[in-house]
Design an enzyme around this catalytic site. Structure first.
Site, PDB file in Angstrom:
ATOM      1  N   HIS A 144       7.513 -55.123 -47.259  1.00 17.38           N
ATOM      2  CA  HIS A 144       6.820 -54.460 -46.152  1.00 17.38           C
ATOM      3  C   HIS A 144       7.766 -54.251 -44.964  1.00 17.38           C
ATOM      4  O   HIS A 144       7.324 -53.912 -43.877  1.00 17.38           O
ATOM      5  CB  HIS A 144       5.586 -55.255 -45.734  1.00 17.38           C
ATOM      6  CG  HIS A 144       4.497 -55.165 -46.747  1.00 17.38           C
ATOM      7  ND1 HIS A 144       4.477 -55.949 -47.876  1.00 17.38           N
ATOM      8  CD2 HIS A 144       3.406 -54.362 -46.833  1.00 17.38           C
ATOM      9  CE1 HIS A 144       3.412 -55.638 -48.600  1.00 17.38           C
ATOM     10  NE2 HIS A 144       2.754 -54.686 -47.999  1.00 17.38           N
ATOM     11  N   ASP A 182      -0.528 -65.711 -43.778  1.00 19.71           N
ATOM     12  CA  ASP A 182      -0.627 -64.268 -44.066  1.00 19.71           C
ATOM     13  C   ASP A 182      -0.851 -64.163 -45.567  1.00 19.71           C
ATOM     14  O   ASP A 182       0.088 -64.298 -46.342  1.00 19.71           O
ATOM     15  CB  ASP A 182       0.676 -63.578 -43.633  1.00 19.71           C
ATOM     16  CG  ASP A 182       0.675 -62.086 -43.939  1.00 19.71           C
ATOM     17  OD1 ASP A 182      -0.354 -61.547 -44.372  1.00 19.71           O
ATOM     18  OD2 ASP A 182       1.737 -61.458 -43.735  1.00 19.71           O
ATOM     19  N   LYS A 209     -13.288 -66.658 -56.462  1.00 18.52           N
ATOM     20  CA  LYS A 209     -13.344 -66.955 -55.022  1.00 18.52           C
ATOM     21  C   LYS A 209     -12.626 -65.880 -54.193  1.00 18.52           C
ATOM     22  O   LYS A 209     -13.160 -65.385 -53.208  1.00 18.52           O
ATOM     23  CB  LYS A 209     -12.775 -68.346 -54.746  1.00 18.52           C
ATOM     24  CG  LYS A 209     -13.669 -69.451 -55.296  1.00 18.52           C
ATOM     25  CD  LYS A 209     -13.399 -70.805 -54.667  1.00 18.52           C
ATOM     26  CE  LYS A 209     -14.485 -71.789 -55.073  1.00 18.52           C
ATOM     27  NZ  LYS A 209     -14.431 -73.042 -54.284  1.00 18.52           N
TER      28      LYS A 209
END
Lengths: 335, 335
Positions: free
Chosen positions: A45, A174, A227
């Site tokens: 990124h 993050d 989950k």
């Protein structure tokens, strides 16, 4: 690997961005954020995302001249329309605005819709803690992962960022809702390795550690199986509700690339007004000290806290090792 | 299995609670919440938790007469001290108070410290959506799971609840940061079965599906390995920061049972003020329709959304199947 000085990387990214038509002030911010992500170890990124970003600009999927406008103001809540502007500057604007609201109200919540890919969500968590704020941030995305029980991409990986400040090592998490990113699949495959744990499904529908097989099916595993799938669904619904924007299935219809038309939430908290700076520092230090004192498992390595290794990277000025081909590609975009 | 009418269960729980010294109005609420959790299929935090709750009351770890008091008011934020009162009524009080703040400000954040076990977190998510509010709620806990990389219990499982309302089937997620609960380990072991995926570590430090081996080491696996561990750490830090209370390692020192001295966060949002009720309904319906239309994996079952099966249970008035020994134990407490 090319060895690149941090300032050189930033200058080349700035050149590539302005050459693509990004205004100098916006290019300056984007070059800094992408450089920081690269330095922090998140090449996917950072520099790695520049060619795709420039491609999106050329396709008109990102409007480099758009700026966010206010849709609603409601106490400590502000809803913004991002007008498909640059995801990084839209998200920084929203973070800064949420800080102003937090200064006024103790907390600020900015909900941003019709924005584009914010790149690395952690950038805004680090931005928040460096200004002394705690944060909860997330984005929804287009479908990029099968819901638990599904054979096809149907939910976003909806990254979630949480951060608590400390001047000598904040806690910054993050995490995307996929167990691994496509970037991790690719880098593992290029090294000829297997994933350390199951990361998705192969062609026959079995859980697999083979990064190539998973990339081929695009059936990434949600983190924690059902989950992470459930958490992705709720983060999506809440993002769309708060931003009054699109949930994942509607982002799919926008067809302006990854993140185009997404919603992002920026909740910022001012520790000064919540027990004070010293109490916040004591919480962070207490948790770090507790984890440092824990008996390690068979690996023998000290237990780490979220943000710890990034914190060390962020204080480094050492030149960066960057993939040769990628570096040449980005240099060519800057010419 | 004993077959018990819902009203009978509630009456017996009420009797058991008042007999333990809980005031009638508090016992009424607790009996209802524990009955609902049982009906919803969460016996571990419904009837199954009553003997331990009564034990805590007898030890003085829960002060049945305490009521929350306000520590701070800051715009839409309110900080409460729970004074080690009954976890269920403390949490309901905080949820209701956050709704009042949300009515006034669009959102309300109540941070509660020095409270006790809230039992099933989902209770407050369901309470919120039944009143038409969206919610993000979580609690920290004492250490009950090893951090990722640790050999010993060092982080809480810090349940997180997220909810978005709809009158015909809201989205409600209720997840702890451990992949499985101790309750699930026990019920799987009693059936002589293995867990469907790895759930923790055995005596030799290897990942295991053997519920007995994992319960023996108490080394539960964080959901998503390092990801659930990181999320537990940040939920802990933020809960302590917002409530100006204890993080997990300090709860460990309180020594008043599971949940005694914990912090809980109640963020409530009013959809009426955020795009309106119709827009909220459209988001929920759109996500549910999207998931219903997805191709199922090899199981062939339709893809489920968080809260879907509970929603069906909640609309049932059928008698409940309750473990014989547990039912006798609770009946004895009511005599």
């Amino acid at each position: 690997m090319a060895t690149v000085e941090i300032d050189t990387l930033k200058a080349v990214l700035y050149q590539a961005l302005t050459r693509a038509g990004v205004a100098p002030n916006v290019a300056e911010v984007c070059a800094r954020i992408h450089t920081e992500s690269t330095r922090d170890g998140v090449h996917s990124h950072g520099i790695g995302r520049i060619p795709r970003f420039i491609d999106y600009v050329k396709r008109g999927w990102v409007d480099v001249d758009a700026i966010p406008t206010r849709v609603q103001q409601l106490g400590a809540i502000e809803v913004l329309d991002g007008h498909f502007g640059v995801g990084v500057t839209n998200a920084l604007y929203a973070t800064d605005r949420a800080m102003e609201l937090a200064q006024e109200h103790g907390m600020g919540l900015v909900a941003l819709r019709d924005t584009t890919h914010w790149m690395r969500g952690g950038s805004y968590g680090w931005h928040a803690v460096e200004k002394g704020y705690a944060a909860i941030l997330w984005t929804n995305t287009e479908s990029c992962m099968p819901a638990w029980g599904a054979a096809e991409q149907s939910i976003g990986n909806n990254p979630l960022v949480m951060a608590v400040p400390h001047q000598d090592g904040p806690l910054v998490l993050d995490m995307a809702m996929s167990q691994f990113s496509y970037g991790k699949l690719q880098s593992t495959r290029l090294k000829g390795e297997q994933l350390p744990i199951d990361g998705g499904f192969d062609e026959s529908g079995h859980l697999s550690r083979d990064p190539g097989a998973i990339a081929a099916t695009r059936r990434l595993l949600p983190t924690g199986y059902w989950k992470g799938s459930g958490l992705a669904i709720l983060l999506d619904a809440l993002a769309a509700l708060l931003a009054q924007g699109r949930p994942t299935h509607a982002i799919d219809d926008v067809q302006k690339g990854s993140g185009g038309g997404s919603c992002q939430i920026f909740m910022l908290f001012d520790p000064e007004q919540l027990g004070g700076r010293d109490a916040c520092n004591a919480i962070v230090e207490g948790i770090q000290a507790h984890l440092a004192a824990v008996t390690a498992d068979a690996s023998g390595r000290p237990v780490r806290w979220p943000g710890g290794s990034t914190w060390r990277n962020r204080n480094s000025v050492a030149p960066l090792d960057i993939d040769d081909g990628l570096w040449r590609e980005v240099q060519a975009l800057a010419l």
